[in-house]
Scaffold this motif. Sequence first.
Motif, PDB file in Angstrom:
ATOM      1  N   UNK A 127       0.806  -1.217   0.000  1.00  0.00           N
ATOM      2  CA  UNK A 127       0.000   0.000   0.000  1.00  0.00           C
ATOM      3  C   UNK A 127       0.835   1.262   0.000  1.00  0.00           C
ATOM      4  N   UNK A 128       2.175   1.124  -0.020  1.00  0.00           N
ATOM      5  CA  UNK A 128       3.075   2.281  -0.005  1.00  0.00           C
ATOM      6  C   UNK A 128       3.434   2.676  -1.436  1.00  0.00           C
ATOM      7  N   UNK A 129       3.136   3.914  -1.785  1.00  0.00           N
ATOM      8  CA  UNK A 129       3.348   4.406  -3.144  1.00  0.00           C
ATOM      9  C   UNK A 129       4.559   5.338  -3.160  1.00  0.00           C
ATOM     10  N   UNK A 130       5.518   5.130  -4.096  1.00  0.00           N
ATOM     11  CA  UNK A 130       6.680   6.030  -4.186  1.00  0.00           C
ATOM     12  C   UNK A 130       6.260   7.488  -4.339  1.00  0.00           C
TER      13      UNK A 130
ATOM     14  N   UNK B 144      -2.325  11.407   0.016  1.00  0.00           N
ATOM     15  CA  UNK B 144      -0.912  11.791   0.045  1.00  0.00           C
ATOM     16  C   UNK B 144      -0.469  12.511  -1.231  1.00  0.00           C
ATOM     17  N   UNK B 145      -1.403  12.827  -2.128  1.00  0.00           N
ATOM     18  CA  UNK B 145      -1.026  13.441  -3.405  1.00  0.00           C
ATOM     19  C   UNK B 145      -0.640  14.907  -3.238  1.00  0.00           C
ATOM     20  N   UNK B 146       0.260  15.361  -4.116  1.00  0.00           N
ATOM     21  CA  UNK B 146       0.710  16.745  -4.155  1.00  0.00           C
ATOM     22  C   UNK B 146       0.794  17.194  -5.609  1.00  0.00           C
ATOM     23  N   UNK B 147       0.760  18.507  -5.800  1.00  0.00           N
ATOM     24  CA  UNK B 147       0.832  19.037  -7.171  1.00  0.00           C
ATOM     25  C   UNK B 147       1.565  20.370  -7.172  1.00  0.00           C
ATOM     26  N   UNK B 148       2.208  20.655  -8.302  1.00  0.00           N
ATOM     27  CA  UNK B 148       2.894  21.935  -8.508  1.00  0.00           C
ATOM     28  C   UNK B 148       2.510  22.473  -9.885  1.00  0.00           C
ATOM     29  N   UNK B 149       2.665  23.769 -10.059  1.00  0.00           N
ATOM     30  CA  UNK B 149       2.376  24.421 -11.339  1.00  0.00           C
ATOM     31  C   UNK B 149       3.685  24.626 -12.101  1.00  0.00           C
TER      32      UNK B 149
END
Length: 548
Positions: free
Chosen positions: A97-100, A228-233
């Motif tokens: 269940x651990x995602x890089x 746990x998701x993140x995003x950048x522009x």
Amino acid sequence: MHKIKNRQHPHGQNDILKRWSEYIEDLFYDTRGPTPTIESTIEGPAILKEEVEHALSKMKQGKATGPDGMPAEAIVALEDLGITEITKLMNIIYDTGEIPVDMKKSIFITLPKKPGTTDCEQHRTISLMSHLTKILLRIIMKRVRNKLSPEIAKSQFGFVSDSGTRNAIFTLQTLMERSVEVQKDLYLCFIDYSKAFDRVRHEDLFKILTKLNIDGKDLRILQNLYWEQEAAIRIDGEYSEFKPICRGVRQGCVMSPDLFNIYSEMILPNINDHKGVKVNGHNITNLRYADDTVLIAGSENELQAALDIVTEESGKMGLELNAKKTECMVISKKGQIPTCNIRCKGENIKQSNQFKYLGFLITSDARCDIEIKKRIAMAKDTFNKMSPILKNRNISMHTKMRTLKTYIWSVLLYGCECWTISNNIEKKLEATEMWFLRRLMRISWTDRKTNEEVLQLAETKRSLMTTIRKRQLKFVGHINRKNGLEKTVLCGKIEGKRSRGRQRTTYINSLNAFATKKRMPNNRFIQLADDREEWRSMIVDACTRPDT
């Protein structure tokens, strides 16, 4: 893996990136709790090599890379070795269940809706994510779709197998046409949501998924990815800070359409008890294509009651109606269209006589004439833009005709499966076809050449109307065998009484007229369509047979 680092920014670039970072943070901010505990057993079958191969085969080439910088072509180039190693990696992720980290990150690319705009809200954002993440999510999508699909209502046509915009347009247009035929007014409300896909609440979404008996490992992967998701522009090659995404379905994710559909199902079932339009005993209260929703009622009061419920239930699920862009319409045969005074959140809803729904112009008289004329004008405008190619004397006529049918006819024939074509409109379409041919061959009206002479010079025959009828017959056969809401609306009985005198040309009557010209078995389309081979043979025979 490739790491993204901010380089030295030019003057003012830091301020732009900072503003975008604030916008992303505000847009996707939500007061959600910690990652919820999965109550079901954490189990699920191991990911097979064949599943990875299938997911890879569905991936398009030439797509931009995500934060890890790995293109799809590199994965495909590794062939069997790559598939074997990816299968091992996917199983490690699936079991733990651990995602890089890089597989949980996304890069947003901004595209302005209007030229020259500087407002963040007037931009569309396209998400770039790791191709490995896409492979994993496509595998999970194939596993859970069988449990999600039965929960989707028949009135939802968006992101559903064997459906598209033409199905939604056809159902609405046919329902309007048949209601007018029996002198029954139809009250419609076209709902506009403010950034619907970006306002989905993760906690509510996973409460819904938990009730669907999805395997624990599949649910855990989705849950960890969303929490746990993140995003950048990215602007001009520069990157903003990564910000957490606390609400909304993932942009660019193959699972997002299915997740949004199942989320929206929690809103509209509450209006099914309201009186809509009954067709064969089936109460139709709404039609949807993803978040493009049309509420349907038989009176102003019923439409207001349905809109109130949808507004309330949408608010509970975090979705907000945009009252300024929401419009209502009354479909009627009367010379004076009835007024419809409904309100949403204290604001009056605009009543229109025309509304563009999924690119198709819906009008209050339930006719297709204005839409077809608009399509003709758009096709001619596209032709004029491409005239340097289409009028080039050094290009063969064969190439010009192929270009015409590929680029110009595609504009003209959008939604033609839904057209009810009268004799006057048929003449306009035939005239349009000759307009294209005369300009392809640089034949002026002053040359005094008849249409037959032009066709002989072009070494071709009229084919536009045949193409339209062929597409309509194929579509009718498809919806008949599918046996869905489209067939119910086309063939079912609607309560009411026809007016005296000559009746309007209807969709089925229009096809029957074509059948008569081609010596086809008249009024037997529905029965013959059940046999796919016989239906196809009949269409080919009819479209190659001259008129009687």
